[in-house]
Design a protein around this motif. Structure first.
Motif, PDB file in Angstrom:
ATOM      1  N   ALA A 169      -8.588   6.918   3.015  1.00 22.13           N
ATOM      2  CA  ALA A 169      -7.870   6.467   1.800  1.00 22.13           C
ATOM      3  C   ALA A 169      -7.076   5.201   2.109  1.00 22.13           C
ATOM      4  CB  ALA A 169      -6.948   7.570   1.297  1.00 22.13           C
ATOM      5  N   PHE A 170      -6.462   5.165   3.289  1.00 22.43           N
ATOM      6  CA  PHE A 170      -5.691   3.963   3.651  1.00 22.43           C
ATOM      7  C   PHE A 170      -6.604   2.752   3.829  1.00 22.43           C
ATOM      8  CE2 PHE A 170      -2.068   6.728   5.067  1.00 22.43           C
ATOM      9  CZ  PHE A 170      -1.193   6.229   4.115  1.00 22.43           C
ATOM     10  N   ARG A 171      -7.767   2.975   4.449  1.00 22.90           N
ATOM     11  CA  ARG A 171      -8.690   1.836   4.640  1.00 22.90           C
ATOM     12  C   ARG A 171      -9.064   1.227   3.289  1.00 22.90           C
ATOM     13  NH1 ARG A 171     -11.290   5.036   8.945  1.00 22.90           N
ATOM     14  NH2 ARG A 171     -12.683   5.839   7.337  1.00 22.90           N
ATOM     15  N   GLU A 172      -9.350   2.120   2.345  1.00 22.06           N
ATOM     16  CA  GLU A 172      -9.736   1.660   1.009  1.00 22.06           C
ATOM     17  C   GLU A 172      -8.581   0.912   0.334  1.00 22.06           C
ATOM     18  OE1 GLU A 172     -11.591   4.063  -2.636  1.00 22.06           O
ATOM     19  OE2 GLU A 172     -11.835   5.036  -0.698  1.00 22.06           O
ATOM     20  N   ALA A 173      -7.381   1.483   0.451  1.00 24.15           N
ATOM     21  CA  ALA A 173      -6.215   0.873  -0.218  1.00 24.15           C
ATOM     22  C   ALA A 173      -5.858  -0.469   0.428  1.00 24.15           C
ATOM     23  CB  ALA A 173      -5.023   1.830  -0.139  1.00 24.15           C
ATOM     24  N   ILE A 174      -5.989  -0.546   1.750  1.00 23.94           N
ATOM     25  CA  ILE A 174      -5.661  -1.803   2.442  1.00 23.94           C
ATOM     26  C   ILE A 174      -6.657  -2.886   2.036  1.00 23.94           C
ATOM     27  CG2 ILE A 174      -5.607  -2.929   4.722  1.00 23.94           C
ATOM     28  CD1 ILE A 174      -4.415  -0.197   5.769  1.00 23.94           C
TER      29      ILE A 174
ATOM     30  N   ALA B   8      -8.258  -3.066  -0.766  1.00 22.44           N
ATOM     31  CA  ALA B   8      -7.930  -3.463  -2.147  1.00 22.44           C
ATOM     32  C   ALA B   8      -6.689  -4.354  -2.166  1.00 22.44           C
ATOM     33  CB  ALA B   8      -7.710  -2.223  -3.008  1.00 22.44           C
ATOM     34  N   ALA B   9      -5.681  -3.991  -1.382  1.00 27.69           N
ATOM     35  CA  ALA B   9      -4.445  -4.799  -1.375  1.00 27.69           C
ATOM     36  C   ALA B   9      -4.724  -6.190  -0.811  1.00 27.69           C
ATOM     37  CB  ALA B   9      -3.361  -4.090  -0.568  1.00 27.69           C
TER      38      ALA B   9
ATOM     39  N   VAL C 261       0.820  -1.213   0.000  1.00 29.45           N
ATOM     40  CA  VAL C 261       0.000   0.000   0.000  1.00 29.45           C
ATOM     41  C   VAL C 261       0.859   1.271   0.000  1.00 29.45           C
ATOM     42  CG1 VAL C 261      -1.535   1.370   1.514  1.00 29.45           C
ATOM     43  CG2 VAL C 261      -2.072  -1.023   1.015  1.00 29.45           C
TER      44      VAL C 261
ATOM     45  N   ASN D 275       5.991   2.605  -3.842  1.00 29.72           N
ATOM     46  CA  ASN D 275       6.033   2.515  -5.302  1.00 29.72           C
ATOM     47  C   ASN D 275       7.354   1.864  -5.650  1.00 29.72           C
ATOM     48  OD1 ASN D 275       3.652   3.804  -6.360  1.00 29.72           O
ATOM     49  ND2 ASN D 275       4.450   5.671  -5.382  1.00 29.72           N
TER      50      ASN D 275
ATOM     51  N   GLN E 299       7.455  -6.109  -3.802  1.00 33.36           N
ATOM     52  CA  GLN E 299       6.694  -4.928  -4.249  1.00 33.36           C
ATOM     53  C   GLN E 299       7.510  -4.029  -5.173  1.00 33.36           C
ATOM     54  OE1 GLN E 299       3.603  -5.000  -3.775  1.00 33.36           O
ATOM     55  NE2 GLN E 299       3.713  -6.698  -2.305  1.00 33.36           N
TER      56      GLN E 299
ATOM     57  N   GLU F  77      -5.330  10.895   6.511  1.00 30.24           N
ATOM     58  CA  GLU F  77      -5.748  10.148   5.306  1.00 30.24           C
ATOM     59  C   GLU F  77      -6.235   8.726   5.621  1.00 30.24           C
ATOM     60  OE1 GLU F  77      -5.681  11.957   2.746  1.00 30.24           O
ATOM     61  OE2 GLU F  77      -3.988  13.339   2.878  1.00 30.24           O
TER      62      GLU F  77
END
Ligand code: PLP
Length: 400
Positions: free
Chosen positions: A268-273, A275-276, A116, A119, A141, A265
């Protein structure tokens, strides 16, 4: 075909753990680990029957109460509530239920968090000696692992070395306290200074540098001391927990990532976690374990008994002439090998039916690690073997 031909990328990841895997797959322990009279200190695996309360909980919650009992489950709201309440009490920070992202253990929590926040080309700092899999997980990653050695004297974080290792590409630092393999619990003073260093560096480089706080041993601390989490001192901390250690059921996969209340944020982190976890291959915890959390959250191995095993072992080993620090937490002891070649000493111990992990496979050559998940009989049986092995080592040492 070889693994290099099938998947060069995965083959490269495997090279990061090849000393450990070579030992795991081809040592004498591998051949002899089921023999009845050995003393097995090699890994943090159970060496006695599981907690009866855990078995009861599994049985109780395996009984379906509705048609959705075994349907896909990401985060069960009731489990999130129970965990947030318990975690808030343990850490002295108010975690919200929606900020508890339930995972299949700390393994998944770590992999997901690295995915998450990095990059390709970003750097992630980790401390040496590390848990075996950090380096491979970072490489997986496309990020760059940056190794910083601990303070060899105190086993504490070497803050100057961490500061010196931070660059504009640094995205995160993995901190593991209580530490496997040293047993060190990083004190509040260290964590406060670390927080200052990371705040300054985040400002200097114009982006947040996160702590990934790997805390699966946070309930295994000795002497009645409370566990200081980096999350208490640094809001940009992802707190990662697993029940596998506290319950000593590492094959039953449940843990979580927790977001501290004042992290920026968070949505946004909850959503990204989420998804990951999805794209990592459903890295959510099993339905039965989530149903059972109300019962298993209260359970633990007997920490006092582990402290007794630690004290008994450290005292006995020191008396025999071994050099070993008293760990403040975890169920590991890190012992200096009486022979410079720890692999040779591990072989010697094996001759006395005692199995430990050589330091060479986890960046601590000249040491070995023992896991106090060994049962009382194994410990009692092993003591004469440890004594005979150090005596033999001294003989060999004198001959050289
Ligand atoms: N982090 C550390 C430091 C560990 O020692 C372990 C397990 O040995 C893990 C993470 C992974 O824990 P789990 O297998 O319970 O997910």
């Amino acid at each position: 075909m070889t693994i290099e031909q099938v998947s060069p990328r995965i083959a490269r990841l495997l090279t990061t753990v090849s000393p450990f895997l070579d030992f795991y797959n081809s040592s004498k322990w591998r051949q002899r680990r089921h023999e009845p009279n050995i003393s097995d200190f090699l890994l943090g695996n159970p060496q006695e029957m599981p907690l009866p309360g855990f078995v009861d909980a599994l049985q109780r919650w395996a009984e379906p109460q509705n048609k959705d009992w075994f349907a896909y489950q990401d985060y069960q709201p009731e489990a999130q509530k129970i965990i947030s309440k318990s975690l808030s009490a343990h850490r002295g920070i108010e975690f919200k239920p929606e900020d508890i992202l339930i995972t299949s253990g700390a393994f998944a929590g770590l992999a997901v968090m690295i995915a998450v926040i990095t990059n390709p080309g970003d750097e992630v700092i980790f401390i040496s000696p590390p848990w075996f899999f950090y380096e491979g997980m970072i490489l997986e990653q496309g990020a760059i692992p940056v190794r910083v050695r601990m303070d060899e004297e105190t086993y504490d974080l070497d803050l100057e070395a961490i500061e010196a290792a931070i660059t504009e590409s640094t995205r995160a630092l993995i901190v593991n306290s209580p530490n496997n393999p040293t047993g060190k619990v990083y004190p509040p003073e260290t964590l406060k200074t670390l927080s200052k260093i990371l705040n300054q560096a985040s400002q200097k480089y114009g982006h947040a540098i996160y702590i990934i706080s790997d805390e699966p041993y946070s309930r295994i601390v000795f002497g009645g001391q409370s566990f200081p989490s980096p999350a208490k001192y640094y809001p940009n901390t992802f707190l990662i927990y697993s029940y596998g250690k506290t319950l000593l059921v590492p094959g039953q996969r449940i843990g979580y990532i927790a977001l501290p209340p004042n992290m920026l944020e968070k949505s946004a982190f909850r959503e990204a976690i989420f998804a990951a976890q999805l794209f990592t291959g459903w890295a959510f915890a099993n339905a039965i374990l989530q149903h059972a959390i109300v019962d298993i959250e209260k359970l633990s191995i007997d920490i006092e008994h582990y402290q007794e095993k630690r004290d008994q072992m450290v005292m006995a080993l020191r008396k025999q002439g071994y050099d070993v620090k008293l760990p403040e937490g975890t169920f590991y002891l890190l012992v200096r090998s009486p022979l410079k070649d720890d692999m040779a000493f591990i072989d010697l111990l094996t001759d006395y039916d005692v199995f430990c992990l050589p330091g060479s496979v986890f960046e601590m050559p000249g040491y070995f690690r023992m896991s106090l998940t060994a049962n009382d009989e194994m410990i009692a049986r092993a003591l004469p073997g440890f004594e005979a092995a150090i005596n033999k080592a001294q003989e060999i040492g004198q001959k050289i």
